[in-house]
Scaffold this motif. Structure first.
Motif, PDB file in Angstrom:
ATOM      1  N   TYR A  72      -6.118   8.747 -15.423  1.00  0.00           N
ATOM      2  CA  TYR A  72      -7.082   9.506 -16.211  1.00  0.00           C
ATOM      3  C   TYR A  72      -8.335   9.795 -15.393  1.00  0.00           C
ATOM      4  O   TYR A  72      -8.658   9.073 -14.455  1.00  0.00           O
ATOM      5  N   LYS A  74     -12.626  10.401 -15.101  1.00  0.00           N
ATOM      6  CA  LYS A  74     -13.737   9.506 -15.445  1.00  0.00           C
ATOM      7  C   LYS A  74     -14.839  10.312 -16.109  1.00  0.00           C
ATOM      8  O   LYS A  74     -14.994  11.502 -15.854  1.00  0.00           O
ATOM      9  N   LYS A  75     -15.614   9.634 -16.914  1.00  0.00           N
ATOM     10  CA  LYS A  75     -16.810  10.275 -17.475  1.00  0.00           C
ATOM     11  C   LYS A  75     -17.886   9.216 -17.660  1.00  0.00           C
ATOM     12  O   LYS A  75     -17.585   8.021 -17.718  1.00  0.00           O
ATOM     13  N   LEU A  77     -20.572   7.557 -20.083  1.00  0.00           N
ATOM     14  CA  LEU A  77     -20.885   7.484 -21.500  1.00  0.00           C
ATOM     15  C   LEU A  77     -22.393   7.596 -21.703  1.00  0.00           C
ATOM     16  O   LEU A  77     -23.166   7.481 -20.750  1.00  0.00           O
ATOM     17  N   GLN A  82     -19.662   3.780 -17.044  1.00  0.00           N
ATOM     18  CA  GLN A  82     -18.592   4.686 -16.658  1.00  0.00           C
ATOM     19  C   GLN A  82     -17.333   4.370 -17.467  1.00  0.00           C
ATOM     20  O   GLN A  82     -16.984   3.218 -17.655  1.00  0.00           O
ATOM     21  N   SER A  83     -16.685   5.413 -17.928  1.00  0.00           N
ATOM     22  CA  SER A  83     -15.492   5.213 -18.730  1.00  0.00           C
ATOM     23  C   SER A  83     -14.399   6.141 -18.241  1.00  0.00           C
ATOM     24  O   SER A  83     -14.659   7.142 -17.583  1.00  0.00           O
ATOM     25  N   TYR A  84     -13.176   5.818 -18.564  1.00  0.00           N
ATOM     26  CA  TYR A  84     -12.081   6.738 -18.276  1.00  0.00           C
ATOM     27  C   TYR A  84     -12.185   7.894 -19.270  1.00  0.00           C
ATOM     28  O   TYR A  84     -12.844   7.773 -20.305  1.00  0.00           O
ATOM     29  N   ASP A  85     -11.558   8.998 -18.964  1.00  0.00           N
ATOM     30  CA  ASP A  85     -11.626  10.155 -19.845  1.00  0.00           C
ATOM     31  C   ASP A  85     -10.213  10.512 -20.280  1.00  0.00           C
ATOM     32  O   ASP A  85      -9.417  11.014 -19.490  1.00  0.00           O
ATOM     33  N   LYS A  88      -8.533  13.969 -19.693  1.00  0.00           N
ATOM     34  CA  LYS A  88      -8.340  14.535 -18.364  1.00  0.00           C
ATOM     35  C   LYS A  88      -7.327  13.715 -17.573  1.00  0.00           C
ATOM     36  O   LYS A  88      -7.495  12.513 -17.405  1.00  0.00           O
ATOM     37  N   GLU A 296     -12.654   1.841 -27.901  1.00  0.00           N
ATOM     38  CA  GLU A 296     -12.107   3.085 -28.436  1.00  0.00           C
ATOM     39  C   GLU A 296     -10.999   2.811 -29.434  1.00  0.00           C
ATOM     40  O   GLU A 296     -10.184   1.910 -29.228  1.00  0.00           O
ATOM     41  N   THR A 522     -15.739   0.183 -14.647  1.00  0.00           N
ATOM     42  CA  THR A 522     -15.226   1.282 -15.461  1.00  0.00           C
ATOM     43  C   THR A 522     -14.515   0.735 -16.692  1.00  0.00           C
ATOM     44  O   THR A 522     -13.723  -0.195 -16.584  1.00  0.00           O
TER      45      THR A 522
END
Lengths: 537, 337
Positions: A72, A74-75, A77, A82-85, A88, A296, A522
């Motif tokens: 995935y 990254k984005k 928050l 940092q988090s996975y997206d 994507k 999430e 992450t």
């Protein structure tokens, strides 16, 4: 580095390497800079995520020691973490992929220079073998594959050494993301087959204690119940080379000791502490920082068994939803660590999930509802929870017990030990439960499929069955049109919140405490540490 | 002597058979469902059934028992499903860790408790007697996990004298090649002095914690037994005959007082091995106690059975060696044919 550890490493260096002076010291310093020490409550019980009974930390092994075709994006928050997206998908072992024009298959091109840890090149044959294995092993891996409509070995096709094709059974938007979850790891089939036997064609026994992967880290040492040591795989091609060369992950069951170890600088990172410790650590001024993200697609809730009276009556369930002491639970059980899932001012609008209900603590309303239900005199029932989740569930149960007594519901609290919890859930005969559920694939309909759908999966702890909800969930799963999809999602959330078979309480936090010099943490949906992006400042 | 030992060992066989049968039945009577536990997060009813079949739990109880005994006879103690390892490997890696800790604690307890008990017995009512009573009371009444946490807090967190409670070795050191499984011995065999010192440092706090706990029965038993012997006729005779107080105390009184102390020692030892789980948890010690508890929580049958069986074996050996040791202390107790 603190003076004390410096002193110790100096002593160590001089006593071991008698003649060496400063060179040995700087070597030890480099070693600390490139080594990460992590302490957790439990470690992996095996190295094979597809094995029977693999526990959560074993997902982390799969994530590091194996690659997937895709990963995935990254984005960042809102709180800077940092988090996975999940929206994507990015290349990992596959350098590119193409979805067929009819949308019924996808063709992956594998990296030509990628190898497994033993130097064998990765081919499409390995990918097919791995996917076939996930289907053949049964239990969790098989079900996870099915969640993305990956159900039959015929779907997986080796076109040539570096081309792999997956045919779709139906248009399911979870198919592609499902190939980037830890279960869909790619195994070195030649190595695994060398260690397979007639009774064990998928090398289940061997892979429990050995890895056959090509991920960013090799497992250098694995002592179940004690520690796992990772070493960087220097020829890793599927992403930027990690900065940390060696990761030592020890099991330290006592949360208090882990906190002390972190404060003293003897470990770099720890997970899985009681919310109280995280709340306190995030306030303290010291060498420790806490990174928090609401988990999430996840909630802690009070479920009511709708198949039996008195909870077959929606009015009684609503009364319960109006009497739960939400604020007290947030304070005394969660220590404020979590997003409230109650007291929404406005009705549900979008597809955002989890979303808050409109329920608040309102004794007058609760009493009125009990009266309407003809239950003014109240009744007796039991509230059960998993002892393994006791740090949060126990205070929550006691607060609920106190509050429910106000509407004459006498509650006995039943603590169920970890091993029995799953069996107890499967029996579906507990009248009231406090439980937690989180879904990997971040879609509301995925959550509802497990927890509200009439297929009555184990996590539908309320045995809730409503054809209208089922129809909306099924429609949302395969809906292409965004507007219709939003309507479906809003539809099933509205019904679920009005009939309230489960009372959402809080969306829990995923907290990680680490030294201030650790960067690059992450958040991942599987909640396991990903050391590939971590570095020391 | 050897034939006596053999006889004793043969005599233990019915006990062991009993242990095998009883643990098998008891584990099956546990309320948990291992298949449901191992089906994991998304286990549906079918998944649970599938796993039940894989674990061989769909067979009838007698069938399961026959399979178990047959495997046992071949030296296969089964698999631990929670750790994914064979029970025998788990036991052979974890038992030495527990044994090393327990033996170190017993050693410490003995060298403190016996002099303390003797001193208390020879000076009843003195400050040393009160000290002995005080330590014994505190040792028994403080739960080990509390003492452990307290010691870790003071000596590691506040003072920084003790190493981090991270198990048997500092993470930067690697374990010596396994010969006996005792890090102290293996590191000496490997001539790795740094590891020896590291392992010793890690041992100190848990050892003191456990020793404090077992100090009480040993000191009290030494005191009581010494008091009894010291008031016996033969001691009065020895004193009246003008033997030196030291000779009376050690050659005659202490030797006679030692038997009950040894019995206590044997009991304390076997008790410690199985029950130091709390200390293991506090100090992240990879011992057998925490392994057994985790197996119980997961209703993981094979390790529980293996644990009880190995404890029974140890107990048999322990009793035998204590009986033999009796003979050395008191020739009247020598095992006869």
């Amino acid at each position: 580095m603190k003076p004390r550890t410096l002193h110790r490493s100096f002593l160590f260096a001089t006593s071991v390497v008698l003649l060496a002076g400063m060179p040995a010291l700087s070597f030890a310093q480099d070693k600390k800079q490139e080594t990460l020490i992590v302490a957790n409550e439990t470690g992996p019980n095996m190295l094979d995520i597809q094995g029977v009974g693999a526990n959560r930390p074993a997902y982390g092994v799969a994530w590091l020691a194996y690659d997937r075709l895709m990963t995935y994006g990254k984005k960042k928050l809102a709180n800077g973490v940092q988090s996975y997206d999940f929206a994507k998908l990015e290349p990992e072992l596959a350098e590119s992929w193409q979805i067929a024009k009819d949308g019924m298959s996808v063709t992956f091109k594998l990296r030509k220079n990628a190898t497994f840890h033993d130097g064998t090149p990765v081919t499409a044959k390995d990918v097919k073998w791995s996917y076939d294995r996930a289907l053949a092993m049964g239990g969790f891996p098989t079900f996870q594959m099915k969640a993305g409509s990956l159900e039959k070995p015929e779907q997986f096709e080796v076109v040539d050494d570096s081309t792999f094709k997956v045919s779709f059974l139906r248009k399911d938007k979870m198919t592609m993301p499902d190939m980037a979850v830890p279960v869909a790891s790619i195994y070195n089939s030649a190595l695994a087959l060398k260690n397979a036997t007639k009774e064990d064609p998928w090398a289940g026994a061997w892979l429990k204690n050995n890895t056959a992967g090509g991920g960013a880290y090799k497992v250098a040492s694995y002592k179940p119940g004690q520690e796992i040591i990772y070493e960087r795989f220097d020829d890793w091609k599927s992403g930027p080379l990690p900065k940390i060369k060696r990761v030592i992950q020890r099991e330290v069951p006592s949360a208090g000791n882990r906190r002390a170890l972190l404060a003293k600088g003897d470990i770099d990172m720890t997970y899985e502490m009681p919310p109280k410790d995280f709340a306190e650590m995030s306030q303290e001024k010291g060498n420790v920082k806490v990174s928090s993200v609401p988990a999430e697609n996840s909630m802690i809730y009070v479920g009511m068994n709708v198949t039996k009276p008195p909870f077959d009556n929606p009015k009684v369930r609503q009364a319960v939803a109006y009497v739960l002491p939400y604020d007290k639970i947030m304070q005394s059980a969660m220590y404020g660590r979590g997003a409230p899932l109650f007291g929404a001012k406005k009705p549900v609008t979008g597809t955002e999930w989890p979303t808050a209900t409109s329920y608040t603590t309102d004794l007058a309303k609760a009493k009125a509802l009990m009266k309407e239900a003809g239950m003014e005199a109240g009744f007796e029932t039991t509230l059960s929870f998993d002892l393994g989740q006791g740090t949060v569930s126990e205070p929550m149960a006691i607060l609920a017990q106190e509050a429910l007594a106000q509407i004459n519901i006498k509650v006995a609290v039943n603590k169920v030990p970890g091993a029995n919890w799953r069996a107890a859930l499967l029996k579906k005969d507990m009248p009231m439960t406090i439980n937690r559920f989180g879904g990997w694939l971040n879609y509301p309909e995925y959550f509802f499929l497990w927890t509200y759908h009439g297929q009555n999966a184990v996590f539908n702890t309320m045995s809730y069955q409503n054809p209208a909800v089922d129809k909306l969930i099924d429609a949302a799963r395969f809906e292409g049109d965004k507007k219709k999809y939003a309507q479906d999602v809003k539809g099933f959330i509205d019904i679920a919140y009005a009939e309230v078979p489960r009372v959402p309480v809080v969306q829990p936090m995923v907290d990680v405490a680490m030294q201030k010099n650790i960067e690059g943490y992450t958040y991942w949906f599987h909640l396991q540490p990903d050391y590939r992006q971590i570095y020391k400042k | 002597m050897i034939s006596t030992i053999l006889k004793r060992l043969l005599g233990a066989i019915p006990n062991l058979i009993g242990v095998v049968v009883v643990t098998f039945l008891l584990t099956r009577a546990l309320p948990g469902d291992p298949a449901a536990f191992f089906a994991g997060a998304s286990g549906t009813a079918e998944a649970v059934e599938e796993i039940r079949k894989k674990l061989g739990l769909d067979k009838s109880l007698p069938e399961q028992f026959i399979v178990y005994v047959r495997d046992l006879a071949r030296g296969d103690w089964g698999m631990s499903h929670a750790t994914g390892q064979s029970v025998l490997t788990e036991l052979t890696t974890r038992l030495p860790a527990s044994l090393e800790l327990t033996l170190a604690a017993l050693f410490l307890a003995v060298i403190v408790a016996i002099p303390l008990g003797i001193l208390a017995a020879t000076r009843p009512g003195s400050w040393i007697d009160h000290l002995c009573r005080g330590i014994a009371t505190a040792g028994v009444s403080l739960p080990t996990f509390f003492t452990g946490l307290l010691l870790a807090y003071v000596f590691y967190f506040l003072l920084g004298w003790a190493p981090a409670p991270l198990g048997r070795l500092d993470p930067y050191l690697s374990a010596p090649a396994q010969v006996t499984g005792f890090y102290l011995i293996d590191s000496l065999i490997a001539r790795d002095f740094a590891v020896f010192v590291g392992a010793l440092k890690q041992l100190i706090l848990p050892t003191v914690t456990l020793a404090l706990f077992v100090l009480a029965p040993l000191a009290r038993m030494t005191r009581a037994s010494m008091l009894g012997v010291l008031s016996a006729d033969f001691i009065r005779t020895a004193r009246a005959s003008g033997l030196a107080p030291r000779t009376v105390l050690f050659t005659y009184a202490f030797r006679n007082a030692l038997l009950p102390v040894m019995t206590t020692l044997g009991m304390v030892f076997s008790f410690l091995l199985g029950s130091n789980v709390l200390v293991e948890k506090v100090f992240a010690w990879p011992g057998i106690g925490s392994f057994a508890i985790e197996a119980l929580v997961a209703s993981d049958y094979a390790p529980v059975q293996g644990f009880v069986l190995s404890m029974a074996l140890l107990y048999v050996l322990l009793n035998l060696s204590i009986d033999i040791a009796y003979g050395f202390v008191d020739p009247r107790m020598k095992i006869e044919n």
